[in-house]
Design an enzyme around this catalytic site. Structure first.
Site, mmCIF file in Angstrom:
data_model
loop_
_atom_site.group_PDB
_atom_site.id
_atom_site.type_symbol
_atom_site.label_atom_id
_atom_site.label_comp_id
_atom_site.label_asym_id
_atom_site.label_seq_id
_atom_site.Cartn_x
_atom_site.Cartn_y
_atom_site.Cartn_z
ATOM 1 N N ASP A 1 -1.567 -3.778 -6.512
ATOM 2 C CA ASP A 1 -0.946 -4.291 -7.748
ATOM 3 C C ASP A 1 -1.478 -5.683 -8.076
ATOM 4 O OD1 ASP A 1 0.523 -5.133 -5.399
ATOM 5 O OD2 ASP A 1 2.157 -5.804 -6.684
ATOM 6 N N GLU B 1 3.280 -5.631 -3.972
ATOM 7 C CA GLU B 1 3.196 -6.839 -3.122
ATOM 8 C C GLU B 1 3.614 -8.064 -3.914
ATOM 9 O OE1 GLU B 1 1.395 -10.482 -1.368
ATOM 10 O OE2 GLU B 1 1.092 -9.618 -3.338
#
Ligand code: ZN
Length: 388
Positions: free
Chosen positions: A74, A136
């Site tokens: 991400d 994350e």
């Protein structure tokens, strides 16, 4: 699939706009198919909604632990940022590759994927595992279910290398973080009668002042750890909301604060102390005026810090493949503390700089990518001959 360079793969990865709030499944499908084309099977760990997944894959012998290469898929949003290039289409100027996630941290993932044909053709004594997570950037959330699953397996993974951008410098630690929200429920009244109300903003101010005092305590020289910058745990209030008009005593106020904790300091003790102060000293005064008032706290996110000893196998391997034992720490957090908690010794080293992370016109220098490619060749060579 023919062999692709790390740049080719980075171009592909950047084209998937995997902002944390959106799905990463297109990227994960691309990675799974790419690995499959090299004969490598992937396991996916989906989130509850089925909109995102982590990917885990093993190259080499399946009967022993090995080295985990880990990264998050991400990226942070580009909203409100002034980009001069398309953030989701890789572009090159002056040997810099631009795009959201080039530094943080698709550059590392691209380099790892480009090395897969080499990993496959090398007769590895020690396996290499790929672990790619999601979410994350919003509190190291996505890696947790995958780690919980790995922890159940009989294999002990020898170490994990997280490729967050360190400009390829070997890093053994970072602080942990606890983020909390504190909500104060006061009681409104006309401001001319202020003492008959409970002013939520003023109680918030007392709590924030208390946090400031606790922060000063952490800054005392005897608590310093020179490996970190700043060399002590810090406490910071970053958001506050409250009040509607000056002539109304505010009934609500909430603020968010965070603790950036040295790895051996338990950030929760800050939240506990604040809670005690609230319950013992503030809430009784509030409720003496109006019983239906109070103070509540809730955690927003947390991840543990990381300190890996320089004489550990993980650190020594990192020194070997990165070519430096000048170990450092980084100010930003990683999933490393969670791997560590799962019993997997962890180090951090990856291409690009966090100076460019999260910013408009994020880039990675092509030399950084090349240096990471070279590090992974050294890793493959080492693991062809050594058992860990
Ligand atoms: Zn990152």
């Amino acid at each position: 699939m023919s062999n692709l360079s790390s740049r080719d793969i980075l171009e592909k990865l950047i084209s998937f706009a995997t902002v944390s709030r959106d799905s990463n499944l297109q990227l994960i499908t691309f990675v799974r198919d790419y690995l499959a084309s090299h004969g490598v099977e992937s396991e996916l760990f989906h989130n509850e909604e089925g909109t995102k997944a982590s990917l885990f894959a093993t190259i080499g012998p399946k009967d022993r632990g090995g080295v985990v290469l880990s990264g998050h898929t991400d990226v942070v949003p580009v909203d409100g940022q002034n980009w001069t290039v398309d953030p989701f289409q890789l572009s090159e100027h002056d040997s810099k590759l631009y795009g959201r996630g080039t530094a943080d941290m698709k550059g590392f993932i691209a380099s790892v994927l480009a090395a897969v044909p080499l990993f496959v053709k090398t007769e590895l004594k020690t396996p290499i595992h790929l672990a790619f997570s999601y979410d994350e950037e919003i509190g190291c959330l996505g890696v947790r279910p995958m780690l919980a699953e790995l922890a159940k397996r009989p294999l002990k993974y020898s170490l994990c290398l997280i490729g967050e951008p360190t400009e390829m410098k070997p890093v053994l630690g970072h602080k942990g973080k606890l983020a909390m929200r504190c909500c104060i429920k006061g009681a409104a009244c006309h401001s001319a009668y202020a003492p008959y109300g409970v002013n939520a903003i003023e109680y918030a101010a007392q709590l924030i002042t208390r946090l400031g005092e606790m922060g000063k305590r952490q800054a005392q020289p005897e608590l310093h750890d020179a490996r970190f910058d700043p060399p002590y745990s810090t406490i910071q209030t970053g958001v506050i909301k409250g009040g509607r008009a000056l002539n109304i005593v505010p009934a609500e106020c909430e603020f968010d604060f965070e603790v950036r904790a040295l790895p051996d300091f338990d950030a929760q003790t800050v939240a506990d102390e604040l809670q005690q102060y609230a319950q013992n000293e503030l809430v009784p005064a509030m409720q003496a005026v109006q019983p239906d008032t109070g103070i509540e706290m809730q955690p927003l996110s947390a991840y543990p810090g990381l300190v890996t000893p320089p004489d550990s196998t993980a650190a020594q391997l990192l020194a070997l493949i990165s070519g430096s034992d000048d170990f450092g720490t980084v100010a930003f957090g990683t999933e490393g503390g969670l791997f560590e908690q799962a019993g997997i010794p962890t180090v951090v080293c990856g291409p690009g700089s966090m100076d460019q992370g999260h910013k408009p016109d994020e880039f990675i220098h092509v030399q950084q990518l090349a240096a990471c490619d070279a590090m992974l060749v050294k890793l493959a060579n080492h693991l062809a001959h050594h058992s860990l």
